[in-house]
Design an enzyme around this catalytic site. Structure first.
Site, PDB file in Angstrom:
ATOM      1  CD  GLU A 256      41.609  23.975  38.247  1.00  0.00           C
ATOM      2  OE1 GLU A 256      42.085  23.590  37.055  1.00  0.00           O
ATOM      3  OE2 GLU A 256      41.918  23.183  39.227  1.00  0.00           O
ATOM      4  CB  CYS A 295      40.057  24.619  30.168  1.00  0.00           C
ATOM      5  SG  CYS A 295      38.776  23.503  31.194  1.00  0.00           S
TER       6      CYS A 295
HETATM    7  P1  NAP Z   1      39.606  35.471  32.123  1.00  0.00           P
HETATM    8  O1  NAP Z   1      39.436  36.633  31.146  1.00  0.00           O
HETATM    9  O2  NAP Z   1      40.929  35.256  33.065  1.00  0.00           O
HETATM   10  O3  NAP Z   1      38.309  35.649  33.288  1.00  0.00           O
HETATM   11  C1  NAP Z   1      38.054  34.788  34.032  1.00  0.00           C
HETATM   12  C2  NAP Z   1      37.171  35.242  35.341  1.00  0.00           C
HETATM   13  O4  NAP Z   1      38.021  36.251  35.828  1.00  0.00           O
HETATM   14  C3  NAP Z   1      35.903  36.002  34.811  1.00  0.00           C
HETATM   15  O5  NAP Z   1      34.843  35.856  35.787  1.00  0.00           O
HETATM   16  C4  NAP Z   1      36.395  37.554  34.973  1.00  0.00           C
HETATM   17  O6  NAP Z   1      35.397  38.340  35.022  1.00  0.00           O
HETATM   18  C5  NAP Z   1      37.253  37.663  36.107  1.00  0.00           C
HETATM   19  N1  NAP Z   1      38.098  38.756  36.212  1.00  0.00           N
HETATM   20  C6  NAP Z   1      38.961  39.321  35.517  1.00  0.00           C
HETATM   21  N2  NAP Z   1      39.621  40.154  35.863  1.00  0.00           N
HETATM   22  C7  NAP Z   1      39.379  40.165  37.092  1.00  0.00           C
HETATM   23  C8  NAP Z   1      40.064  41.122  38.251  1.00  0.00           C
HETATM   24  N3  NAP Z   1      40.757  41.877  38.031  1.00  0.00           N
HETATM   25  N4  NAP Z   1      39.556  40.690  39.483  1.00  0.00           N
HETATM   26  C9  NAP Z   1      38.408  39.651  39.591  1.00  0.00           C
HETATM   27  N5  NAP Z   1      38.060  38.960  38.686  1.00  0.00           N
HETATM   28  C10 NAP Z   1      38.579  39.204  37.226  1.00  0.00           C
HETATM   29  O7  NAP Z   1      38.925  34.202  31.287  1.00  0.00           O
HETATM   30  P2  NAP Z   1      37.918  33.882  30.520  1.00  0.00           P
HETATM   31  O8  NAP Z   1      37.968  34.618  29.124  1.00  0.00           O
HETATM   32  O9  NAP Z   1      36.545  34.337  31.292  1.00  0.00           O
HETATM   33  O10 NAP Z   1      37.725  32.336  30.372  1.00  0.00           O
HETATM   34  C11 NAP Z   1      38.637  31.770  29.120  1.00  0.00           C
HETATM   35  C12 NAP Z   1      40.004  31.306  29.845  1.00  0.00           C
HETATM   36  O11 NAP Z   1      39.706  30.292  30.956  1.00  0.00           O
HETATM   37  C13 NAP Z   1      40.799  30.337  28.911  1.00  0.00           C
HETATM   38  O12 NAP Z   1      41.994  30.666  28.844  1.00  0.00           O
HETATM   39  C14 NAP Z   1      40.712  28.929  29.292  1.00  0.00           C
HETATM   40  O13 NAP Z   1      41.520  28.026  29.100  1.00  0.00           O
HETATM   41  C15 NAP Z   1      40.217  29.215  30.795  1.00  0.00           C
HETATM   42  N6  NAP Z   1      39.565  27.959  31.583  1.00  0.00           N
HETATM   43  C16 NAP Z   1      40.120  27.269  32.188  1.00  0.00           C
HETATM   44  C17 NAP Z   1      39.653  26.282  32.950  1.00  0.00           C
HETATM   45  C18 NAP Z   1      40.250  25.253  33.714  1.00  0.00           C
HETATM   46  O14 NAP Z   1      39.547  24.698  34.640  1.00  0.00           O
HETATM   47  N7  NAP Z   1      41.432  25.042  33.952  1.00  0.00           N
HETATM   48  C19 NAP Z   1      38.126  26.111  32.685  1.00  0.00           C
HETATM   49  C20 NAP Z   1      37.354  26.873  31.870  1.00  0.00           C
HETATM   50  C21 NAP Z   1      38.294  28.076  31.092  1.00  0.00           C
HETATM   51  P3  NAP Z   1      34.545  39.273  33.733  1.00  0.00           P
HETATM   52  O15 NAP Z   1      34.137  38.256  33.023  1.00  0.00           O
HETATM   53  O16 NAP Z   1      33.530  40.076  34.484  1.00  0.00           O
HETATM   54  O17 NAP Z   1      35.777  40.074  33.203  1.00  0.00           O
END
Ligand code: NAP
Length: 510
Positions: A256, A295
């Site tokens: 997602e 999102c």
């Molecule tokens: P993100 O930077 O991609 O991180 C998402 C999750 O992945 C976090 O728990 C992060 O942990 C983890 N993560 C990052 N690198 C990783 C790795 N190498 N291995 C394992 N886990 C890893 O996104 P975000 O900044 O949290 O969220 C914002 C984004 O999410 C936006 O682009 C938004 O559109 C999207 N989003 C989409 C939806 C949907 O349902 N489509 C819903 C909500 C948000 P850490 O925080 O510990 O780094």
């Protein structure tokens, strides 16, 4: 300062490394520390696989549904405490906090309700049986059966409670143990919600584990019956999907990701129409609710050229009236973005858009001495086809108005330039125009929301994700699918065709 511990192998475990700090994004005060160093991920997976899986499968759907009801009630019982944490660590207003927390409570309750009707087993028929031989004696029946694996849930920072709860509801009801990891900047709320759920004593040993911090070699432990469900940015999603072990062992992956959702104003909708007020209200809500960190929030507002000035004036007036500040003060209607890195990203995103658009309100300027605040920002695209407008998700209180001709094909072409979105809303009272647009954009969207005079004041806004309809979108949005009532269980189950004597096959599996 609170230390967030991971809940693994039946106990709460401190990290032994250098923690990441969590802040109050309004005051920049340090709130908590998160670290998973020292967690033995092979043991965590074995615990889920050997203890959690068998215990959940032993329960069957109906008793797992009761379990979800207990978890929902536990969160509901501490709703005020959770709201307070969400205000402090997430920068959410009370309304924003409820959106996240009630979303989790409601989705767990909805799956509890759904599960009551599924019986005591671990399999479900899939459609009607079919005759396969010359006579009905040789018969085929598809069924869904719980996969004897585990699932890893990695969540984004913006919905620490709902994100954890909605994924949990589907996996637990299907009978699959969960290892969940919240996004670190706002993990305090997820950690407390996890504590409350564990304290119910209702979760079988190994059915639920929480990782606060990094996931180490967790994904390297997964096998063919396991799954990863990720919510976050498309960049991280793509990277995780390519993890060699997941590719080699065909581990199921659901992504997602981000999305450039659109709102399309139909050419027939004018100032006197209820649909016009509905459109303006929804766009303003999407820009300002959770400071635009949803999102599903609208990023592109498609407006017929002849209505452009009027719409921009109306939106700017409403956005300028939004009081931005520390959400601990109830007078403020929009809080900060969740972290310093978010603030940097949002400012960079606005600057990139501003190179191709005029800024009607808001912008990159600092609006507070402390905290990660951004003013609600509306831009107008000079060129409706500018790549940045359709390609860069600015994850904050920011949207771009895109003028279009008013023709359905032009609206479709622009909406689909998002490259695959979670949701687009369409506002019109003209059935033919609406049908054309909906069918034209549907392949590129997980959800299409139709606004009109008929639903004004009646409908849940397009930014809300409801448990009974699917969430997810193709292409850039990740290609994933969650929720949708019973459909949400399928990711955790195997569809198998059973072929044999009709009497036996229908009775046992139909
Ligand atoms: P993100 O930077 O991609 O991180 C998402 C999750 O992945 C976090 O728990 C992060 O942990 C983890 N993560 C990052 N690198 C990783 C790795 N190498 N291995 C394992 N886990 C890893 O996104 P975000 O900044 O949290 O969220 C914002 C984004 O999410 C936006 O682009 C938004 O559109 C999207 N989003 C989409 C939806 C949907 O349902 N489509 C819903 C909500 C948000 P850490 O925080 O510990 O780094």
């Amino acid at each position: 300062m609170i230390t967030l511990e991971s809940y693994v192998c039946g106990r709460w475990q401190h990290g032994s490394g250098t923690p990441r700090l969590l802040y109050n994004p309004s005051t920049e005060a340090t709130m908590a520390a998160s670290d998973s160093t020292g967690v033995d991920f092979a043991a965590v997976v074995a615990h889920a696989r050997e203890r959690g899986g068998p215990a959940l499968r032993e329960l069957g759907f109906a008793r797992r549904a009761e379990l979800l009801k207990t978890l929902s009630a536990a969160l509901h019982g501490h709703r005020e405490e959770l709201i307070e944490l969400s205000v402090q660590n997430g920068g959410n207003t009370r309304g924003d906090a409820k959106f996240d927390i009630d979303g989790a409570i409601g989705t767990l309750a909805a799956y509890a309700e759904l599960g009551k009707e599924l019986g005591d087993g671990n399999h479900l028929p899939d459609g009607e049986g079919v005759q396969l031989g010359r006579s009905p004696r040789f018969w085929g029946q598809h069924m869904w059966v719980t996969r004897p694996g585990i699932t890893v849930h990695i969540n984004a920072f913006n919905f620490p409670c709902w994100g954890m709860g909605e994924k949990l509801a589907q996996a637990l009801l299907a009978g699959v143990p969960v290892i969940t990891k919240p996004g670190t900047p706002t993990a305090l709320l997820a950690w407390r919600a996890a504590q409350l759920m564990v304290e119910t004593g209702a979760l079988p040993e190994g059915a639920f584990q929480l990782i606060c911090g990094e996931t180490g070699d967790l994904l390297a432990q997964l096998g063919p019956m396991d799954s990863l469900s990720f919510t976050g940015s498309s960049g991280v999603g793509a990277k995780l999907k390519a993890t060699p072990n997941l590719v080699q062992r065909n581990v199921r992956v659901n992504i997602e990701a981000d999305s450039l959702n659109a709102a399309i104003l139909g050419p027939d909708v004018g100032e006197g129409d209820e649909a016009f007020a509905q459109f303006l209200g929804n766009v303003v809500t999407d820009i300002t609710q959770k400071a635009g960190q949803k999102c599903t929030a609208v990023r592109r507002v498609l407006v017929p050229e002849e209505s452009l000035n009027r719409v921009v004036d109306e939106l700017v007036a409403r956005l300028r009236a939004i009081k931005v500040g520390d959400p601990a003060d109830d007078n403020n209607r929009m809080g900060p973005v969740a972290s310093e890195s978010q603030l940097r990203d949002v400012r960079a995103g606005i600057a990139a858009l501003a190179a191709h658009c005029s800024v009607s309100c808001g912008g990159v300027e600092s609006i507070a001495e402390r905290g990660y605040f951004v003013a609600p920002t509306l831009l107008v695209a000079a060129d409706p086809h500018a790549a940045v407008v359709h390609g860069d998700e600015v994850f904050g209180p920011v949207a771009t108005v895109v003028p279009y001709s008013g023709n359905a094909p032009h609206a479709i072409e622009l909406a689909n330039r998002g490259g695959g979105c979670l949701v687009t809303s369409v506002y019109s009272n003209e059935t033919r125009w609406t049908e054309q647009v909906v069918l034209g954009i549907a392949p590129w969207h997980g959800r299409v929301w139709i606004g009109s005079d008929k639903t004004a004041g009646q409908a849940f806004p397009p930014g809300g994700v409801l448990p009974l309809t699917v969430h997810g979108g193709p292409g850039r949005a990740g290609g994933g699918e969650e929720l949708g009532g019973r459909r949400g269980l399928q990711f955790y189950m195997q569809r198998t065709a059973v072929q044999g004597f009709q009497g036996m096959v229908s009775r046992s599996f139909g």
